[in-house]
Enzyme design. Structure first.
Site, PDB file in Angstrom:
ATOM      1  N   HIS A   1       0.819  -1.208   0.000  1.00 30.40           N
ATOM      2  CA  HIS A   1       0.000   0.000   0.000  1.00 30.40           C
ATOM      3  C   HIS A   1       0.850   1.252   0.000  1.00 30.40           C
ATOM      4  CE1 HIS A   1      -3.772  -2.216   1.541  1.00 30.40           C
ATOM      5  NE2 HIS A   1      -3.711  -2.159   0.237  1.00 30.40           N
TER       6      HIS A   1
ATOM      7  N   GLU B   1       4.842 -14.512 -23.941  1.00 29.59           N
ATOM      8  CA  GLU B   1       5.715 -14.274 -22.796  1.00 29.59           C
ATOM      9  C   GLU B   1       6.730 -15.388 -22.579  1.00 29.59           C
ATOM     10  OE1 GLU B   1       3.611 -12.091 -19.474  1.00 29.59           O
ATOM     11  OE2 GLU B   1       2.123 -13.593 -20.003  1.00 29.59           O
TER      12      GLU B   1
ATOM     13  N   CYS C   1       3.997  -4.979 -24.515  1.00 28.67           N
ATOM     14  CA  CYS C   1       3.463  -4.378 -23.285  1.00 28.67           C
ATOM     15  C   CYS C   1       4.375  -4.576 -22.078  1.00 28.67           C
ATOM     16  CB  CYS C   1       2.062  -4.889 -22.984  1.00 28.67           C
ATOM     17  SG  CYS C   1       2.033  -6.637 -22.573  1.00 28.67           S
TER      18      CYS C   1
ATOM     19  N   ASP D   1       8.366 -11.170 -18.863  1.00 27.14           N
ATOM     20  CA  ASP D   1       8.488 -12.615 -18.707  1.00 27.14           C
ATOM     21  C   ASP D   1       9.283 -13.240 -19.842  1.00 27.14           C
ATOM     22  OD1 ASP D   1       7.313 -13.457 -16.258  1.00 27.14           O
ATOM     23  OD2 ASP D   1       5.387 -12.771 -17.029  1.00 27.14           O
TER      24      ASP D   1
HETATM   25  C1  PEP Z   1       5.255  -9.083 -19.076  1.00 29.22           C
HETATM   26  O1  PEP Z   1       5.554 -10.191 -18.640  1.00 29.22           O
HETATM   27  O2  PEP Z   1       5.978  -8.427 -19.874  1.00 29.22           O
HETATM   28  C2  PEP Z   1       4.003  -8.444 -18.671  1.00 29.22           C
HETATM   29  C3  PEP Z   1       3.611  -7.307 -19.195  1.00 29.22           C
HETATM   30  O3  PEP Z   1       3.294  -9.059 -17.687  1.00 29.22           O
HETATM   31  P1  PEP Z   1       3.622  -8.898 -16.117  1.00 29.22           P
HETATM   32  O4  PEP Z   1       4.716  -7.881 -15.980  1.00 29.22           O
HETATM   33  O5  PEP Z   1       2.351  -8.489 -15.463  1.00 29.22           O
HETATM   34  O6  PEP Z   1       4.054 -10.281 -15.771  1.00 29.22           O
HETATM   35 MG    MG Z   2       4.035 -11.363 -17.625  1.00 26.86          MG
END
Ligand code: PEP
Ligand code: MG
Length: 609
Positions: A220, A462, A533, A486
């Protein structure tokens, strides 16, 4: 992401003279510590080390005749503590939003739970202990229970228990609250841990940043720091022991670094990073409404990554034109029951409402590994990152998964919505997930519930197996989103959260770049969209190479949106392709990363001095 940086890794030591004006004990050497970057921005200032406000509580007994008066004193302290918590909650709600205000719910519940207060009163009555000792003993018992929970989200709630304990003790003992109100000069704070209340009470004009021994991305405290715009690095383990009050400090909340007694070149470098961040903040107004388009008119999607629906507003205010990753597992934060379909739906509906026609990409729950639900406590996995996480978890908890799918489909009737499945490693998983989605569609049709029948269904790439097989996946889904956080971890066999191997973790590794190329080529061939992403998409050095590869969307954390837009707007596609060609000639991440830093300086000299 633990990005590479030219100034070294954790515990890198450089000879040099500390150059910030500050008193106190001095070391001769600059030291760099690596922690977890939880709130962006760069702060440079003398440190103050907060003492941990340990109250010395002795096992003090009271006379039988004093019991009633002591009970009354305790109840008065509870009332005052509760009033403080509620006032703080109101202030946080007003200043940074009701979701963050709701963080104080845990403390409110602890103080109003008749069971908890009853337990304390019983010790006072039965054992004749002073309220201070009784309260501390009972609350520490609760803290231990929290700490022993295998569920990390729940274990992190222990700070809320300590927060309540301190607040109660302050009210019982009458000690003054923290003395941060009397600061006259800007400082950065170093503490073992900061409670959510302490963080929410920080004076933003005087406290430029903070660094703590404890803490994680989801505590938090860090959620509040982010919302308040205070640069912060946590999880530094021994930072309070390494620093004396008055030491000069740099806190880089973008990269998770703390530099102790920086030498002149380091201060110059970080001032530069700070300048760039500030520049982007200033340019934000101009940049916000401009498209993410290259110099020769090639437009890409620039989206934000969010954890909570209200983060949508921040993304839009910073120039995003949609959300490319909504990490819905945060709906499970702080709960001992799964969210209901209605709670899922309300969260998605809120995000869609704020987006006003811009797309929302909802990732189904990525639970397991480092992200827990109360159910995770039932399992003990030796290799959680290789275990029952993400889509595997969803497919093993079909009830939970279908609840989410129903809510997503219902929300899709309200505005452009896409769904994506995380950590897909084989076609069977994708097919199973789509089959369940179809089942839910049929149920909704039978019930005459509206949804978008054409909602796009995508997957996150990923893991290497999905990247290598991308061509096959592309035939069965509508888009790809490359999760580089990942992908890097699984390709390079480097735990993304392990400090000891952090130097091996880089998206600039040629193997990672080749996998990304395979994915983009497969998407292009099949005519489906492909975005990135992971944090790599928010690292300006990698923007030209991703553009050159043909990625058509960047989904990044809100802090980096303006920077990425600026870089996109600074190159032509021909340049990007040329850069890409050159990058693929290197056979080491060092060469790749050095070359890309040089390119950044050439493309935008005013930004990358
Ligand atoms: C990633 O693995 O790049 C991703 C965006 O997912 P997270 O960071 O939530 O595992
Ligand atoms: Mg991920």
């Amino acid at each position: 992401m633990r990005s590479t940086h030219s100034y070294g890794r954790s515990s890198t030591r450089t000879n040099g003279r500390p150059c910030l004006p500050a008193g106190g004990l001095r070391r001769d050497r600059m030291e760099i510590r690596k922690g977890i970057a939880v709130s962006p921005g760069v702060a440079i200032a003398p440190a103050i080390v907060l003492d941990s406000e340990q109250f010395r509580i002795t096992r003090r007994s009271i006379e039988p005749g004093e019991v009633e008066a002591e009970l009354a004193r305790f109840r008065g302290a509870v009332d005052r503590a509760l009033a403080e918590v509620r006032e703080l909650r109101q202030r946080v709600t007003r200043d940074i939003g009701d979701k963050l205000g709701a963080i104080f719910e845990v403390q409110d519940r602890l103080l109003t739970d008749p069971g908890v207060t009853q337990e304390i009163c019983e010790i006072i009555q039965r054992e004749h202990y002073a309220p201070e000792y009784a309260a501390s003993t009972i609350l520490r018992g609760y803290a231990r229970k929290f700490l022993n929970l295998p569920n990390r989200y729940m274990a992190e709630r222990v700070t809320d228990v300590y927060d309540v304990e301190k607040r109660l003790l302050r009210n019982l003992i009458g000690a003054r609250r923290e003395s941060l109100g009397t600061l006259t000069e800007p400082v950065v704070i170093v503490a073992h841990d900061l409670t959510p209340s302490q963080t929410a009470s920080l004076d933003r004009t005087k406290i430029l940043g903070f660094a703590t021994d404890l803490g994680g991305r989801t505590s938090h405290t860090t959620i509040i720091a982010r919302a308040m715009g205070i640069p912060a690095v946590v999880g530094l383990k021994t930072i309070t022991a390494d620093i004396s009050g008055g030491d000069s400090l740099i806190i880089d909340g973008n990269r998770g670094l703390v530099v102790i007694n920086p030498d002149e070149p380091a201060v110059a470098r970080f001032r530069e990073a700070q300048r760039r961040f500030g520049l982007m903040e200033k340019e934000l107004g101009d940049l916000r409404d401009l498209p993410a388009v290259t110099l020769d008119g090639h437009e890409v999607k620039l989206w934000g990554n969010i954890e909570f629906p209200h983060d949508v507003s921040t993304c839009l205010a910073r120039g995003a034109n949609g959300i490319g990753l909504y990490r819905t597992e945060f709906l499970y934060l702080d709960r001992d029951q799964d969210p209901t379909e209605e709670e899922h739906f309300q969260a998605y509906a809120e995000a869609i409402g704020l987006l006003k026609g811009q797309p929302l990409t909802i990732r189904t729950c990525d639970l397991g590994a480092d992200k827990f639900t109360h159910l995770s406590g039932d399992y003990d996995e030796r290799n959680p990152f290789l275990g029952c996480r993400s889509i595997r978890f969803s497919l093993q908890h079909i009830g939970l998964f279908k609840t989410q799918l129903r809510a997503i489909l219902r929300a899709s009737a309200l505005g452009p919505t896409r769904i994506m499945f995380p950590l897909i490693t084989n076609l069977k998983e994708l097919r199973q997930a789509k089959m369940l989605l179809n089942d839910v569609r049929e149920d909704l049709e039978d019930e005459d519930v509206r949804f978008d029948a054409d909602m796009q269904v995508g997957i996150m790439i990923e893991v290497p197996s999905a990247a290598i097989m991308a061509r096959h996946f592309a035939r069965e889904c509508d888009f790809f989103s490359i999760g580089t956080n990942d992908l890097v971890q699984y390709t390079l066999a480097v735990d993304r959260s392990n400090e000891r191997v952090a130097s091996l973790y880089t998206p600039g590794h040629p193997a990672v770049l080749r996998l990304i190329r395979t994915v983009v080529e497969a998407a292009k061939e099949a005519g489906i969209g492909v975005a990135v992403c992971g944090e790599m998409a928010g690292e300006p050095n990698y923007t030209p190479v991703l553009l050159g590869l043909g990625v058509d969307g960047f989904s990044v954390s809100p802090a980096t949106l303006p920077e990425i837009k600026k870089v996109i707007r600074s190159a032509t596609m021909d340049q990007a392709r040329e850069i890409c060609d050159k990058v693929f000639r290197f056979d080491s991440d060092r060469e790749v990363d050095a070359y890309l830093s040089e390119i950044s300086r050439r493309l935008l000299p005013e930004m990358f001095a």
